[in-house]
Design an enzyme around this catalytic site. Sequence first.
Site, PDB file in Angstrom:
ATOM      1  N   CYS A 114       3.476 -13.424  -7.932  1.00 26.17           N
ATOM      2  CA  CYS A 114       2.666 -13.926  -6.885  1.00 26.17           C
ATOM      3  C   CYS A 114       1.809 -15.338  -6.978  1.00 26.17           C
ATOM      4  O   CYS A 114       1.397 -15.933  -6.014  1.00 26.17           O
ATOM      5  CB  CYS A 114       2.233 -12.917  -5.840  1.00 26.17           C
ATOM      6  SG  CYS A 114       3.340 -11.494  -5.321  1.00 26.17           S
ATOM      7  N   HIS A 250      -2.631 -16.552  -0.694  1.00 21.37           N
ATOM      8  CA  HIS A 250      -1.229 -16.081  -0.970  1.00 21.37           C
ATOM      9  C   HIS A 250      -1.003 -15.035   0.407  1.00 21.37           C
ATOM     10  O   HIS A 250      -2.063 -14.514   0.628  1.00 21.37           O
ATOM     11  CB  HIS A 250      -1.236 -15.227  -2.212  1.00 21.37           C
ATOM     12  CG  HIS A 250      -0.056 -14.361  -2.484  1.00 21.37           C
ATOM     13  ND1 HIS A 250       1.188 -14.668  -2.147  1.00 21.37           N
ATOM     14  CD2 HIS A 250      -0.006 -12.976  -2.661  1.00 21.37           C
ATOM     15  CE1 HIS A 250       1.819 -13.696  -2.202  1.00 21.37           C
ATOM     16  NE2 HIS A 250       1.104 -12.741  -2.676  1.00 21.37           N
ATOM     17  N   ASN A 280       5.680 -11.381   2.448  1.00 16.97           N
ATOM     18  CA  ASN A 280       5.154 -11.655   1.095  1.00 16.97           C
ATOM     19  C   ASN A 280       6.226 -12.315   0.686  1.00 16.97           C
ATOM     20  O   ASN A 280       7.111 -11.607  -0.124  1.00 16.97           O
ATOM     21  CB  ASN A 280       4.714 -10.496   0.485  1.00 16.97           C
ATOM     22  CG  ASN A 280       3.803 -11.015  -1.022  1.00 16.97           C
ATOM     23  OD1 ASN A 280       4.353 -12.122  -1.251  1.00 16.97           O
ATOM     24  ND2 ASN A 280       3.392  -9.906  -1.653  1.00 16.97           N
TER      25      ASN A 280
HETATM   26  N1  ACO Z   1       5.956   3.266   6.760  1.00 17.54           N
HETATM   27  C1  ACO Z   1       5.377   4.529   7.136  1.00 17.54           C
HETATM   28  N2  ACO Z   1       4.671   5.184   6.352  1.00 17.54           N
HETATM   29  C2  ACO Z   1       4.495   4.855   4.823  1.00 17.54           C
HETATM   30  C3  ACO Z   1       5.123   3.361   4.587  1.00 17.54           C
HETATM   31  C4  ACO Z   1       5.867   2.856   5.474  1.00 17.54           C
HETATM   32  N3  ACO Z   1       6.301   1.649   5.524  1.00 17.54           N
HETATM   33  N4  ACO Z   1       4.811   3.358   3.210  1.00 17.54           N
HETATM   34  C5  ACO Z   1       3.929   4.294   2.851  1.00 17.54           C
HETATM   35  N5  ACO Z   1       3.905   5.200   3.956  1.00 17.54           N
HETATM   36  C6  ACO Z   1       3.123   6.335   4.057  1.00 17.54           C
HETATM   37  C7  ACO Z   1       3.076   6.939   2.624  1.00 17.54           C
HETATM   38  O1  ACO Z   1       4.120   7.766   2.069  1.00 17.54           O
HETATM   39  C8  ACO Z   1       1.701   7.785   2.556  1.00 17.54           C
HETATM   40  O2  ACO Z   1       2.106   9.176   3.336  1.00 17.54           O
HETATM   41  P1  ACO Z   1       1.512  10.464   2.828  1.00 17.54           P
HETATM   42  O3  ACO Z   1      -0.079  10.266   2.983  1.00 17.54           O
HETATM   43  O4  ACO Z   1       2.034  11.330   3.480  1.00 17.54           O
HETATM   44  O5  ACO Z   1       1.534  10.554   1.311  1.00 17.54           O
HETATM   45  C9  ACO Z   1       1.001   6.834   3.649  1.00 17.54           C
HETATM   46  O6  ACO Z   1       1.691   6.086   4.325  1.00 17.54           O
HETATM   47  C10 ACO Z   1      -0.338   6.282   3.132  1.00 17.54           C
HETATM   48  O7  ACO Z   1       0.263   5.498   1.873  1.00 17.54           O
HETATM   49  P2  ACO Z   1      -0.456   4.597   0.906  1.00 17.54           P
HETATM   50  O8  ACO Z   1       0.239   3.880   0.066  1.00 17.54           O
HETATM   51  O9  ACO Z   1      -1.933   5.230   0.451  1.00 17.54           O
HETATM   52  O10 ACO Z   1      -0.930   3.430   2.193  1.00 17.54           O
HETATM   53  P3  ACO Z   1      -1.991   2.442   2.243  1.00 17.54           P
HETATM   54  O11 ACO Z   1      -2.715   2.588   3.458  1.00 17.54           O
HETATM   55  O12 ACO Z   1      -2.342   2.090   0.784  1.00 17.54           O
HETATM   56  O13 ACO Z   1      -1.072   1.001   2.464  1.00 17.54           O
HETATM   57  C11 ACO Z   1      -0.180  -0.736   1.501  1.00 17.54           C
HETATM   58  C12 ACO Z   1      -0.050   0.568   1.677  1.00 17.54           C
HETATM   59  C13 ACO Z   1      -0.007  -1.567   2.637  1.00 17.54           C
HETATM   60  C14 ACO Z   1       0.897  -1.103   0.424  1.00 17.54           C
HETATM   61  C15 ACO Z   1      -1.525  -1.254   1.065  1.00 17.54           C
HETATM   62  O14 ACO Z   1      -1.734  -0.366  -0.239  1.00 17.54           O
HETATM   63  C16 ACO Z   1      -1.525  -2.595   0.559  1.00 17.54           C
HETATM   64  O15 ACO Z   1      -1.592  -3.447   1.457  1.00 17.54           O
HETATM   65  N6  ACO Z   1      -1.898  -2.939  -0.820  1.00 17.54           N
HETATM   66  C17 ACO Z   1      -1.791  -4.159  -1.041  1.00 17.54           C
HETATM   67  C18 ACO Z   1      -0.720  -4.641  -1.969  1.00 17.54           C
HETATM   68  C19 ACO Z   1       0.250  -5.759  -1.566  1.00 17.54           C
HETATM   69  O16 ACO Z   1      -0.313  -6.388  -0.694  1.00 17.54           O
HETATM   70  N7  ACO Z   1       1.231  -5.980  -2.359  1.00 17.54           N
HETATM   71  C20 ACO Z   1       2.016  -6.957  -2.065  1.00 17.54           C
HETATM   72  C21 ACO Z   1       2.358  -7.261  -3.599  1.00 17.54           C
HETATM   73  S1  ACO Z   1       0.930  -7.991  -4.482  1.00 17.54           S
HETATM   74  C22 ACO Z   1       0.579  -9.148  -3.890  1.00 17.54           C
HETATM   75  O17 ACO Z   1       1.276 -10.002  -3.390  1.00 17.54           O
HETATM   76  C23 ACO Z   1      -1.084  -9.232  -3.942  1.00 17.54           C
END
Ligand code: ACO
Length: 323
Positions: A114, A250, A280
């Site tokens: 990215c 980004h 993204n």
């Molecule tokens: N829909 C519903 N529930 C979901 C989904 C979904 N699409 N995805 C995950 N969950 C659930 C999980 O299974 C978990 O359930 P559990 O508690 O029963 O185990 C719960 O939601 C929480 O999961 P987390 O992964 O802890 O969720 P979080 O609040 O951290 O959000 C996210 C996830 C959105 C990916 C976040 O961590 C984030 O934004 N991270 C940044 C990473 C990013 O943006 N990456 C992109 C590529 S890298 C870059 O470009 C920078």
Amino acid sequence: MRAVIAGTGGYLPERSISNDELAAWKGLETSDAWIVERTGIRRRHIAAEGETASDMGAKAALAALAQAGASAEEVDAVIVATATPDSAFPSTAARIQGKLGILRGFAFDISAACTGFVYALGVADAMIRCGQARGVLVVGTEVFSRILDWSDRATCVLFGDGAGAVFLRALPEARAEGRGVLSTHLHADGRYGDILTVDGGAGSTGTCGVVRMAGREVFKHAVTKLASAVDEALAAHGLAKEQVAWLVPHQANIRIIEAMGRKLGLPMSRVVVTVDRHANTSAASIPLALAEATRDGRISHGDLVLMEGIGGGLTWGAALARF
Ligand code: ACO
């Protein structure tokens, strides 16, 4: 010598699907509310069958050349940032060069996930500064829909396909005017490679693999590393954050984008946001956002623009340019 962003261009595949449509299509247990609340993503574009990174990148590059009023003869180099190349070789850059009928110069790909566009901009800027090239097409193009595990709801809802491009032109007088790419600030820390990775490759498993991500870990790194890259870029020129006209980040997650806007004291009206409509698009996200905001007149002549991004590697970086 300074590299001026003379033209921008973007391309998005025709098919755009909402969160609800994606959930129904792939049979995902998710909801529009969950995705919007965590990421700000409402829709994403998906490439048509057979539509590749070079197809999309060529269209974005053509638009950038047209806006710059540049012909194929003016292009000394095509530099493409992509994590989803058409093939290991020829490079996607060489394919785009061929598709555009550019008969001279050189072409190569950059792999920095990215952060790829910021890296490619840095390399192109350095080549222009040292006189190796006068006209450079810098392209970010991705078909992440082909490297997603569609049963992993934690990653597959986050990405989309698209391409963006800029045409950089060497302009000696830009230095005195304070215009052009002021600097780029590139970083990598390979110790964190595993938190955002593709679990295969031509030289390891023989297949291309799919995206794996430890979302929370990536989020923590993003907020701290992007903040320090932004500080570094401003400090390099003795600039105050108030002097930034536009933040073009980004587009991974609206919460990360808002955190950067707050850090710079910029209202969200001065931050270019496309993540809601594009999701993204990895290396394509910054040039796509630039294309949108230059073409609709938000970014105009003289504006100081700060770009930043983070991605697999980990890689991260920032770039400052005055339009
Ligand atoms: N829909 C519903 N529930 C979901 C989904 C979904 N699409 N995805 C995950 N969950 C659930 C999980 O299974 C978990 O359930 P559990 O508690 O029963 O185990 C719960 O939601 C929480 O999961 P987390 O992964 O802890 O969720 P979080 O609040 O951290 O959000 C996210 C996830 C959105 C990916 C976040 O961590 C984030 O934004 N991270 C940044 C990473 C990013 O943006 N990456 C992109 C590529 S890298 C870059 O470009 C920078």
